[in-house]
Motif scaffolding. Structure first.
Motif, PDB file in Angstrom:
ATOM      1  N   ASN A 163     -13.783 -59.684 -24.356  1.00  9.94           N
ATOM      2  CA  ASN A 163     -13.658 -58.598 -23.381  1.00  9.94           C
ATOM      3  C   ASN A 163     -14.892 -57.680 -23.344  1.00  9.94           C
ATOM      4  N   GLN A 164     -15.853 -57.894 -24.242  1.00 11.11           N
ATOM      5  CA  GLN A 164     -17.103 -57.147 -24.199  1.00 11.11           C
ATOM      6  C   GLN A 164     -18.145 -57.834 -23.313  1.00 11.11           C
ATOM      7  N   LEU A 165     -17.831 -59.046 -22.867  1.00 10.05           N
ATOM      8  CA  LEU A 165     -18.743 -59.807 -22.022  1.00 10.05           C
ATOM      9  C   LEU A 165     -18.410 -59.584 -20.548  1.00 10.05           C
ATOM     10  N   PRO A 166     -19.320 -59.948 -19.635  1.00 10.77           N
ATOM     11  CA  PRO A 166     -19.008 -59.872 -18.205  1.00 10.77           C
ATOM     12  C   PRO A 166     -17.750 -60.673 -17.880  1.00 10.77           C
ATOM     13  N   GLU A 167     -17.027 -60.236 -16.845  1.00  7.46           N
ATOM     14  CA  GLU A 167     -15.728 -60.823 -16.517  1.00  7.46           C
ATOM     15  C   GLU A 167     -15.818 -62.303 -16.155  1.00  7.46           C
ATOM     16  N   GLU A 168     -16.995 -62.792 -15.779  1.00  6.36           N
ATOM     17  CA  GLU A 168     -17.150 -64.210 -15.446  1.00  6.36           C
ATOM     18  C   GLU A 168     -16.816 -65.122 -16.624  1.00  6.36           C
ATOM     19  N   PHE A 169     -16.852 -64.597 -17.838  1.00  2.00           N
ATOM     20  CA  PHE A 169     -16.560 -65.406 -19.031  1.00  2.00           C
ATOM     21  C   PHE A 169     -15.082 -65.399 -19.414  1.00  2.00           C
ATOM     22  N   SER A 170     -14.260 -64.692 -18.659  1.00  2.00           N
ATOM     23  CA  SER A 170     -12.863 -64.467 -19.079  1.00  2.00           C
ATOM     24  C   SER A 170     -12.053 -65.754 -19.208  1.00  2.00           C
ATOM     25  N   ARG A 171     -12.385 -66.779 -18.437  1.00  2.00           N
ATOM     26  CA  ARG A 171     -11.608 -68.029 -18.496  1.00  2.00           C
ATOM     27  C   ARG A 171     -11.970 -68.884 -19.712  1.00  2.00           C
ATOM     28  N   ILE A 172     -13.121 -68.591 -20.333  1.00  2.00           N
ATOM     29  CA  ILE A 172     -13.562 -69.392 -21.471  1.00  2.00           C
ATOM     30  C   ILE A 172     -12.744 -69.024 -22.705  1.00  2.00           C
ATOM     31  N   GLY A 173     -12.329 -69.997 -23.449  1.00  3.44           N
ATOM     32  CA  GLY A 173     -11.599 -69.766 -24.691  1.00  3.44           C
ATOM     33  C   GLY A 173     -10.131 -69.454 -24.516  1.00  3.44           C
ATOM     34  N   ARG A 174      -9.547 -69.867 -23.385  1.00  4.90           N
ATOM     35  CA  ARG A 174      -8.123 -69.595 -23.173  1.00  4.90           C
ATOM     36  C   ARG A 174      -7.236 -70.305 -24.180  1.00  4.90           C
ATOM     37  N   ASP A 175      -7.719 -71.412 -24.735  1.00  3.85           N
ATOM     38  CA  ASP A 175      -6.933 -72.177 -25.691  1.00  3.85           C
ATOM     39  C   ASP A 175      -7.076 -71.656 -27.115  1.00  3.85           C
ATOM     40  N   LYS A 176      -7.845 -70.591 -27.312  1.00  6.48           N
ATOM     41  CA  LYS A 176      -8.068 -70.046 -28.647  1.00  6.48           C
ATOM     42  C   LYS A 176      -7.051 -68.959 -28.970  1.00  6.48           C
ATOM     43  N   SER A 177      -6.815 -68.756 -30.260  1.00  5.87           N
ATOM     44  CA  SER A 177      -5.926 -67.693 -30.718  1.00  5.87           C
ATOM     45  C   SER A 177      -6.715 -66.403 -30.933  1.00  5.87           C
TER      46      SER A 177
END
Length: 256
Positions: free
Chosen positions: A200-214
């Motif tokens: 959440n500290q990165l630009p919103e374009e990265f929000s979909r990355i890592g959805r499978d992570k805890s």
């Protein structure tokens, strides 16, 4: 007779004014300054050699590529190979060596001059890359708000010492500029410290990355590379050196 005495008096005063300083120990109307290790040079006299050996830049003992532009009184470094920002802040040294010439043509000389500078983030576009166990994205294959990424970098790196060292003979007179982070100095402004960031500290374009992570799990690593400007003003031993250093940092990215 009075006229003859007047002319004699004017001649005597002329000789007294111009010749006596030369007879005194170390006397000279040009007031040259002696180097610490022998030899002499007029203040501000060294110039960069524009048609001789090319300048060489090193970091952490390794020679690097850089683009140089040289005039007789200004050496410009217009970007370099990537320099590790953490290593630089930990005290690893940058050195730039270049040939110089001196009209005084001393037989040999050694000297040094110290100063302080800061490194300032430029307006140049930054380079970035995000590596995960599934993706390797970056400039060219993923669009992101570069200004938002740039905010993750320090706007200014403070507390660097500079040192000029000049040595050699009149035929091979060389100078080196050393840049090193000083101990016990504040290293930056606007810098997010530490090795890790959350998504959440990165630009919103990265929000979909890592959805499978805890939550708290490592997603990947983000690389940021940017140009930082510096300028070392001229002094009695050297002309000015300025330009850009390309600094790089990697950040671990975790799921928030």
């Amino acid at each position: 007779m009075a006229r003859w005495k007047k002319r004699f008096l004017l001649l005597f005063l002329f000789l007294l004014f111009f010749l006596v300083p030369l007879l005194l120990p170390g006397g000279s109307t040009s007031n040259p300054k002696a180097f610490a290790g022998g030899g002499r040079v007029d203040k501000g006299s060294p110039s960069f050699v524009t048609n001789g050996e090319a300048p060489v830049i090193r970091f952490d003992g390794e020679e690097m590529y850089a683009y140089f532009q040289t005039t007789d009184k200004l050496l410009t470094v217009d970007g370099t190979d990537e320099i590790s920002m953490p290593k630089l802040l930990e005290g690893e040294e940058i050195s730039i060596t270049f040939p110089v010439s001196s009209p005084d043509k001393q037989n040999s000389a050694t000297a040094s001059e110290e100063g302080r500078i800061n490194l300032t983030l430029t307006a140049d576009p930054i380079y970035w890359r995000f590596v995960t166990d599934k993706d390797d994205i970056g400039v060219g294959n993923f669009t992101v708000n570069l200004e938002a990424l740039k905010e993750l970098l320090p706007q200014e790196l403070k507390g660097f010492t500079t040192e000029y060292r000049i040595s050699g003979t009149e035929k091979e007179l060389k100078e080196s500029l050393r840049i090193k982070h000083a101990d016990n100095e504040s290293d930056s402004t606007g810098y997010i410290a530490g090795d890790g960031l959350t998504l959440n500290q990165l630009p919103e374009e990265f929000s979909r990355i890592g959805r499978d992570k805890s939550k708290g799990e490592l997603i990947g690593r983000l690389k940021l590379a940017a140009n930082y400007a510096f300028k070392v003003p001229p002094n009695e031993y050297s002309a000015a050196v300025q330009g850009k250093l390309t600094l790089v940092i990697w950040k671990n990215i975790y799921k928030n």
